[in-house]
Design a protein around this motif. Structure first.
Motif, mmCIF file in Angstrom:
data_model
loop_
_atom_site.group_PDB
_atom_site.id
_atom_site.type_symbol
_atom_site.label_atom_id
_atom_site.label_comp_id
_atom_site.label_asym_id
_atom_site.label_seq_id
_atom_site.Cartn_x
_atom_site.Cartn_y
_atom_site.Cartn_z
ATOM 1 N N PHE A 141 46.902 47.256 51.998
ATOM 2 C CA PHE A 141 46.211 47.598 50.745
ATOM 3 C C PHE A 141 44.933 48.386 51.013
ATOM 4 C CE2 PHE A 141 49.099 44.473 49.171
ATOM 5 C CZ PHE A 141 49.362 44.885 47.877
ATOM 6 N N ILE A 142 44.253 48.019 52.105
ATOM 7 C CA ILE A 142 43.018 48.732 52.439
ATOM 8 C C ILE A 142 43.334 50.192 52.756
ATOM 9 C CG2 ILE A 142 41.147 48.890 54.115
ATOM 10 C CD1 ILE A 142 41.367 45.806 54.380
ATOM 11 N N LEU A 143 44.360 50.392 53.579
ATOM 12 C CA LEU A 143 44.717 51.774 53.940
ATOM 13 C C LEU A 143 45.204 52.525 52.700
ATOM 14 C CD1 LEU A 143 46.409 51.236 57.415
ATOM 15 C CD2 LEU A 143 44.113 52.047 56.910
ATOM 16 N N GLY A 144 45.831 51.813 51.782
ATOM 17 C CA GLY A 144 46.241 52.430 50.518
ATOM 18 C C GLY A 144 45.052 53.039 49.803
ATOM 19 N N PHE A 145 43.943 52.321 49.809
ATOM 20 C CA PHE A 145 42.725 52.829 49.185
ATOM 21 C C PHE A 145 42.257 54.104 49.889
ATOM 22 C CE2 PHE A 145 38.099 53.037 48.786
ATOM 23 C CZ PHE A 145 37.950 52.945 47.415
ATOM 24 N N TYR A 146 42.277 54.073 51.234
ATOM 25 C CA TYR A 146 41.777 55.240 51.968
ATOM 26 C C TYR A 146 42.709 56.441 51.870
ATOM 27 C CZ TYR A 146 37.672 52.907 53.565
ATOM 28 O OH TYR A 146 36.457 52.294 53.584
ATOM 29 N N GLU A 147 43.938 56.185 51.503
ATOM 30 C CA GLU A 147 44.846 57.311 51.300
ATOM 31 C C GLU A 147 44.345 58.200 50.163
ATOM 32 O OE1 GLU A 147 49.026 55.821 52.406
ATOM 33 O OE2 GLU A 147 49.313 57.131 50.677
ATOM 34 N N VAL B 79 34.810 42.852 55.843
ATOM 35 C CA VAL B 79 34.624 41.403 55.829
ATOM 36 C C VAL B 79 35.959 40.703 55.639
ATOM 37 C CG1 VAL B 79 33.457 39.500 54.687
ATOM 38 C CG2 VAL B 79 32.311 41.701 54.893
ATOM 39 N N ALA B 80 36.777 41.232 54.712
ATOM 40 C CA ALA B 80 38.034 40.570 54.408
ATOM 41 C C ALA B 80 38.959 40.561 55.613
ATOM 42 C CB ALA B 80 38.716 41.268 53.234
ATOM 43 N N LEU B 81 38.968 41.651 56.404
ATOM 44 C CA LEU B 81 39.843 41.681 57.574
ATOM 45 C C LEU B 81 39.451 40.591 58.566
ATOM 46 C CD1 LEU B 81 40.373 45.489 58.144
ATOM 47 C CD2 LEU B 81 42.124 43.774 57.702
ATOM 48 N N GLN C 248 31.773 38.428 45.029
ATOM 49 C CA GLN C 248 31.697 36.971 45.131
ATOM 50 C C GLN C 248 33.077 36.330 45.004
ATOM 51 O OE1 GLN C 248 29.107 35.068 42.277
ATOM 52 N NE2 GLN C 248 27.401 35.444 43.658
ATOM 53 N N LEU C 249 33.823 36.784 43.986
ATOM 54 C CA LEU C 249 35.168 36.263 43.790
ATOM 55 C C LEU C 249 36.074 36.669 44.941
ATOM 56 C CD1 LEU C 249 35.675 37.038 40.019
ATOM 57 C CD2 LEU C 249 35.767 34.786 41.073
ATOM 58 N N PHE C 250 35.911 37.894 45.380
ATOM 59 C CA PHE C 250 36.764 38.455 46.418
ATOM 60 C C PHE C 250 36.700 37.615 47.689
ATOM 61 C CE2 PHE C 250 37.432 41.419 49.951
ATOM 62 C CZ PHE C 250 38.583 42.078 49.563
ATOM 63 N N PHE C 251 35.483 37.307 48.117
ATOM 64 C CA PHE C 251 35.335 36.597 49.385
ATOM 65 C C PHE C 251 35.809 35.162 49.308
ATOM 66 C CE2 PHE C 251 31.789 39.775 50.135
ATOM 67 C CZ PHE C 251 32.633 40.612 50.845
ATOM 68 N N THR C 252 35.798 34.589 48.118
ATOM 69 C CA THR C 252 36.121 33.176 48.020
ATOM 70 C C THR C 252 37.547 32.933 47.531
ATOM 71 O OG1 THR C 252 35.151 33.200 45.829
ATOM 72 C CG2 THR C 252 33.757 32.421 47.611
ATOM 73 N N SER C 253 38.314 34.000 47.345
ATOM 74 C CA SER C 253 39.658 33.789 46.813
ATOM 75 C C SER C 253 40.730 34.097 47.852
ATOM 76 C CB SER C 253 39.882 34.657 45.580
ATOM 77 O OG SER C 253 38.935 34.340 44.605
ATOM 78 N N SER C 254 41.946 33.866 47.456
ATOM 79 C CA SER C 254 43.076 33.983 48.378
ATOM 80 C C SER C 254 43.306 35.434 48.780
ATOM 81 C CB SER C 254 44.339 33.467 47.706
ATOM 82 O OG SER C 254 44.734 34.389 46.709
ATOM 83 N N ILE C 255 44.144 35.618 49.769
ATOM 84 C CA ILE C 255 44.446 36.967 50.254
ATOM 85 C C ILE C 255 45.129 37.782 49.162
ATOM 86 C CG2 ILE C 255 46.617 36.173 51.280
ATOM 87 C CD1 ILE C 255 46.106 38.297 53.475
ATOM 88 N N TYR C 256 45.892 37.130 48.313
ATOM 89 C CA TYR C 256 46.596 37.862 47.258
ATOM 90 C C TYR C 256 45.612 38.407 46.236
ATOM 91 C CZ TYR C 256 50.359 35.574 49.583
ATOM 92 O OH TYR C 256 51.202 35.159 50.559
ATOM 93 N N PHE C 257 44.601 37.600 45.962
ATOM 94 C CA PHE C 257 43.553 38.090 45.059
ATOM 95 C C PHE C 257 42.856 39.291 45.687
ATOM 96 C CE2 PHE C 257 39.254 38.186 43.374
ATOM 97 C CZ PHE C 257 39.496 38.127 42.016
ATOM 98 N N LYS C 258 42.591 39.184 46.971
ATOM 99 C CA LYS C 258 41.908 40.282 47.667
ATOM 100 C C LYS C 258 42.737 41.563 47.544
ATOM 101 C CE LYS C 258 39.299 37.598 51.079
ATOM 102 N NZ LYS C 258 39.820 36.230 51.217
ATOM 103 N N CYS C 259 44.034 41.399 47.777
ATOM 104 C CA CYS C 259 44.888 42.580 47.708
ATOM 105 C C CYS C 259 44.890 43.165 46.296
ATOM 106 C CB CYS C 259 46.311 42.224 48.115
ATOM 107 S SG CYS C 259 46.429 41.775 49.856
ATOM 108 N N SER C 260 44.926 42.296 45.291
ATOM 109 C CA SER C 260 44.982 42.871 43.944
ATOM 110 C C SER C 260 43.656 43.516 43.564
ATOM 111 C CB SER C 260 45.435 41.856 42.895
ATOM 112 O OG SER C 260 44.998 40.581 43.181
ATOM 113 N N VAL C 261 42.546 42.992 44.079
ATOM 114 C CA VAL C 261 41.264 43.654 43.818
ATOM 115 C C VAL C 261 41.251 45.041 44.467
ATOM 116 C CG1 VAL C 261 38.806 43.608 44.364
ATOM 117 C CG2 VAL C 261 39.915 41.566 43.473
#
Lengths: 741, 288
Positions: free
Chosen positions: A546-552, A532-534, A469-482
């Motif tokens: 950051f997403i690819l970082g996770f998949y690494e 969704v975020a993309l 919920q927070l992720f979708f409604t917050s800034s891109i920087y928040f998304k990256c830190s999540v």
């Protein structure tokens, strides 16, 4: 600011030299500042401002050192200026140790009017310590009583307040008799008593002193300060002080904190970076409770102290312990790692477990001692602390900074122990749904990364749902830190699993299949929110990174962490990365696909060799997904056939008719490693190097041998991911195709 | 259950401030006298702002720790622990009475949820009630925190729990003439504070509850809601005010009264265990 700036103009030192030609010490000082100045020229403006402030303090100190005659404040701008400099520096950062002797001498020698002396005394705030010598000098000035009575009193108050900041006290103890003689001064008496109370040791208690105190008491009546000193004497030498002192004791000494206490605390906090924790640690066990807060909830991590409860008991059984070596080692004395090793069998945990958080040695110890009650004590304490102080759960809680540093300390302890605290987990589950995503963001997210791995099914409702919920409604920087947080969470889980497998005993009641399910759930969750975020962020390169970082981490779970699980990224992540406009992400995707291949191949080999009965094997679907992606990638980067051959339902496959509508000539050979938007920069650069005369940018020239050169060129540009990908997944194809051509 | 009313009479009709306490570590009931000595020295030291104090000498505040053996629910419950501070009278004559200045007690009434999960060396007395100056509460609480590594937290009572209390207590049978059932509401977000007091004749309240409750001895959230809704509807009919929009801050009945800030007064010895059981439950839910 203007004035300070001007003090740095090159003219200034010259002026000083003229004025103080005969003063050697001033000359020496000036010499130093000159060389410092030449250094300063190379420093940033910021540093310069800081230095200039110090410079003006230095000038002020040298002024006070050499001032001879009485100067009236009103008439002297110079004095005014230097006084201001001392005051402002003292309040901002405290005074350096070397300043005290100069200023104390000035104040107590009575050169200036009392207003100046008072101001100087009030600004005697130590940045670190106060040298004992300066205090001794001051006391000798006090003995010749050149200054007024008020200044004497203020000095004594100051001395009492800063007593703990004096670096040594041996010489000061030697002056005990001098202080004692001041008792006859009626005004000074209470403060002298307090000072003596702080100084008194057993050897200072002498019959003549006791007599003197009793005489004073007879003369002045029952005074609480005299009683205090007498009761201390009596405590040391009960046989010599025979009078009965009343059991009822009021406060002995009036609060003589004066104007310094608050300033000292402020300076200390500023110098140490505003951490109430470090302050608590610094002050150790003598830290008084802050009165402004509720007694039960100061967010101060308790200082380590031995369990008095048991000490008391030991004393009773003294006779037994005298003969046994089994004595416990008090935690206060634990300072070094060798001490820990020597005493590890007789070390006792502190009376309040919370203190382990800031004590690395005790954390080491905690790591060795697997005792349930330790964790339980910590669990209760931390749980209550977190709930009571959480700024977004408690209305009007003004202590956000303190809470932040508390969370920070908890996180550091978790990193140290390499495990999450269950109190923290519960706290996160309880409060994440109420969190605004802003307050203490980085601290809280770091704690999320240490949520323990468990097969509990509530992690979705407790963690993923509120986080999404927070992720979708917050800034891109928040998304990256999540995303970064979830990557760390995954790594912590995987590490924990490796350790469990290695140690052959599983303390968690998780089966391997339970574990696989929990990890798979996390990976799928991240896949979903990433897709969704993309879309929300318009395929942002930053986010994709950051997403690819996770998949690494995901792509290597089988080989690196021995977990029989591989999950491919969803198409919503794969295709944006494949068609990314920048080479960094494309390169990363190549690397990830290469690792997927390595893991899948290894799994297949294991399966085929059937060395051990495999409880788990990857589903065919994973292999299918991988193959679909590989076809798309090879088509995109190598064979220019992405639009024809991509068989993923969400893929790039396009009708020939539709492709023709784009009016691109030779569609079928126009999308590969040369034409890919992320690679275009490289191919242009390459062409310029290979055919410097050709200005038409004929990309068709890159083929055959030049194609290989181009590849070599790309590899030298740091595209290592692309290299390993091509070498593992394409090389045979390329050789075959080259042979055909 | 069969507590001697005489022994617990002093707990009644006093306003007690509630705290929850996490389990005490290393507490031993055999050492209550030592604890009293240490606590009293610690209080003296705190009052003198860190000056030296000798342990064991006569100090101006006397501390007594004792067990209230009868005050417990199940087998797993520890007996309640009473802490009393009294100031020594100035006149040193031994016959003069010490004056009680502060008292507090730890208790657990059917706190099995907590105590059955806790290993040895831990003592579960999750509910702490104090009466007297906050400064003494702070001294005693800090000492317990330091000595037994426990945590105290004020125990506030939510409006939901207050409505439970009023429903439960309104339905209780009493021999003697009972006082009115009173609910105090505060209206939020007004420039001036506005409190609404709603008093009901105890027999009316009981009659209402009896019609609402389906199975005697068992209460459900639904029944409590219906009970409160009836009271709200009645009030609205007369005053056109929706009490459900206000915050319930205090309830008082003949059994006990409770304030949302976590202050209770127990009035009837027969229902002492019942009230303590509910409060123990609230304290445990705050700890866990």
């Amino acid at each position: 600011m203007q004035r300070r700036q001007s003090s740095r103009t090159p003219k200034q030192p010259l002026d000083v030299r003229q004025k103080s030609q005969t003063d050697l010490s001033a000359w020496r000082k000036r010499g130093r500042t000159d060389s410092e100045k030449s250094l300063q020229n190379h420093q940033s403006a910021n540093d310069q401002e800081h230095d200039s402030q110090e410079g003006s303090l230095e000038q002020a100190l040298s002024y006070f050192e050499k001032v001879q005659d009485r100067v009236a404040l009103k008439k002297s701008n110079v004095l005014q200026k230097h006084l201001d400099a001392v005051e402002s520096t003292a309040l901002k950062q405290g005074l350096p140790p070397e300043g005290f002797e100069i200023l104390l001498s000035v104040v107590l020698s009575g050169k200036f009017a009392d207003t100046v002396n008072t101001r100087l005394l009030k600004s005697l705030i130590p940045a670190s310590v106060i040298p004992e010598n300066s205090v001794v000098t001051a006391v000798s000035w006090l003995c010749v009583s050149k200054c007024s009575g008020n200044i004497q009193l203020l000095f004594l108050k100051w001395l009492i307040t800063v007593f703990d900041f004096i670096d040594h006290k041996e010489q000061l103890h030697a002056l005990y008799g001098f202080f004692f003689s001041f008792l006859q001064d009626e005004k000074m008496c209470p403060y002298i008593c307090h000072l003596l109370y702080l100084l008194t040791r057993r050897e200072n208690v002498k019959p003549f002193r006791i007599r003197r105190l009793l005489e004073l008491q007879a003369k002045m009546g029952m005074q609480s300060h005299l009683q205090a000193l007498l009761s201390l004497y009596k405590l040391f030498c009960p046989e010599q002080v025979t009078i009965t002192l009343p059991a009822k004791m009021k406060t002995y000494f009036k609060n003589s904190e004066g104007p310094w206490k608050a300033a000292i605390t402020a300076v200390r906090q500023r110098n140490q970076g505003t951490s109430p924790l470090s302050q608590a640690v610094f002050l150790g066990t003598s830290q008084p409770q802050s009165r402004k807060r509720k007694w039960n909830v100061q967010l101060v991590i308790p200082a380590s102290s031995a369990n008095t409860n048991n000490l008391e008991e030991d004393r009773e059984k003294n006779c037994v312990y005298l003969y046994s070596t089994n004595e416990s080692f008090p935690v206060e004395q634990l300072q070094t790692f060798p001490q820990l090793l020597q005493n590890i069998y007789r070390l006792e945990f502190p009376s309040q477990m919370g203190s382990v958080l800031t004590n690395p040695l005790l954390l080491h110890y905690m790591n060795c001692v697997k005792d349930e009650s330790i964790y339980l004590r910590l669990y209760y304490w931390m749980g209550q602390m977190l709930q009571e102080e959480c700024p977004w759960c408690v209305v009007d809680n003004p202590y956000e900074e303190e809470f932040k540093s508390f969370l920070e300390a908890v996180f550091k302890a978790e990193c140290f122990l390499q495990e999450g605290f269950s109190a923290c987990e519960e706290f996160l589950y309880k409060t994440l749904p109420l969190w605004d995503g802003v307050c203490c963001r980085s601290e809280l997210l770091r704690l999320v990364s240490w949520i323990p791995l468990s097969s509990s099914s509530d992690i979705k409702s407790h963690l993923y749902d509120p986080l999404a919920q927070l992720f979708f409604t917050s800034s891109i920087y928040f998304k990256c830190s999540v995303l970064e947080t979830l990557k760390e969470l995954l790594q912590n889980w995987l590490n924990c699993n490796v350790i469990q497998v290695d140690s052959e005993f599983s303390s968690l009641n998780t089966t391997l299949s339970g574990l696989v399910n929990v990890v798979a759930e996390l990976v799928h969750f991240v896949g979903w929110i990433s897709t969704v975020a993309l879309r929300l962020e318009n395929n942002s390169t930053f986010l994709l990174h950051f997403i690819l970082g996770f998949y690494e981490t995901v792509c290597d779970m089988y080989l690196k962490y021995n977990l029989p699980l591989l999950v491919m990224p969803p198409a919503g992540v794969f295709y944006p990365a494949l068609l990314s406009m920048d080479s960094v992400n494309l390169n990363q995707l190549c690397y990830i696909m290469y690792r997927y291949r390595a893991n899948l191949v290894a799994a297949k080999e294991n399966e085929l060799s059937k060395k051990k009965i495999l409880q788990f094997k990857f589903s065919n679907q994973t292999y299918q997904e991988y193959n679909q992606y590989i076809i798309a990638m090879v088509g995109c980067l190598w064979t220019s056939s992405a639009f024809q051959k991509d068989i993923n339902p969400q893929g790039l496959c396009m009708d020939d008719k539709l492709l023709n509508k784009t009016a691109v000539k030779e569609v079928k050979t126009s999308f590969n490693i040369v034409y890919h938007p992320a690679m275009m920069g490289y191919s242009v650069e390459f062409l310029q190097q290979v055919c410097p005369d050709d200005t038409t940018f004929n990309f068709k020239l890159i083929k055959g041998k030049k194609w290989d050169w181009y590849l070599e060129y790309l590899y030298t540009q740091g595209l290592k991911g692309l290299k390993v990908f091509i070498e593992s997944s394409i090389s045979r194809v390329s050789q075959a195709s080259r042979r055909k051509a | 259950q069969n507590a001697d009313p005489q022994k617990t009479a002093f707990l009644l009709r006093k306003a007690w401030t509630l705290y929850s306490v996490t389990p005490l570590h290393g507490f031993r009931r055999a050492r209550l006298r030592d604890y009293a000595r240490l606590l009293s020295a610690s209080i003296a030291a705190e009052k003198q702002k860190g000056l030296a104090v000798e342990v064991g000498v006569e100090l101006d505040i006397k501390v007594a720790l004792s067990s209230l053996a009868d005050l417990r629910g199940s087998e797993l419950d520890e007996a309640a622990l009473l802490v009393q501070l009294s100031s020594r009278s100035r006149a040193s004559s031994s016959n003069s009475e010490d004056k009680l200045v502060w008292s507090g007690w730890f208790c657990s009434m059917f706190g099995d949820d907590l105590s059955e999960n806790v290993p040895e060396h831990f003592t579960c007395l999750p509910l702490f009630l104090t009466h007297g100056a906050e400064s003494y509460t702070s001294l005693v609480g800090s000492w317990f925190q330091k000595t037994f590594d426990c945590c105290f937290r004020r125990l506030a009572i939510s409006p939901l729990n207050l409505s439970w209390m009023v429903a439960m207590w309104a339905g209780c049978k009493l021999d003697r003439a009972a006082s009115a059932v009173e609910l105090v509401f505060s209206v939020p977000r007004l420039s001036q504070p506005l409190d609404i007091s709603y008093a009901i004749h105890p027999e009316d309240a009981k009659a209402l509850w009896d019609t609402v409750q389906k199975t005697p001895g068992e209460i459900t959230q639904e029944e409590v809601d219906v009970f409160m809704d009836c009271l709200y509807a009645h009030f609205h009919r007369h005053f056109k005010i929706h009490l459900s929009a206000a915050k319930l801050v205090k309830v008082s009945t003949a059994i006990a009264s409770a304030h949302c800030d976590g202050i209770v007064k127990i009035l009837h010895s027969q229902y002492l265990p019942g009230v303590l059981m509910l409060l123990t439950e609230l304290a445990i839910s705050q700890i866990q």
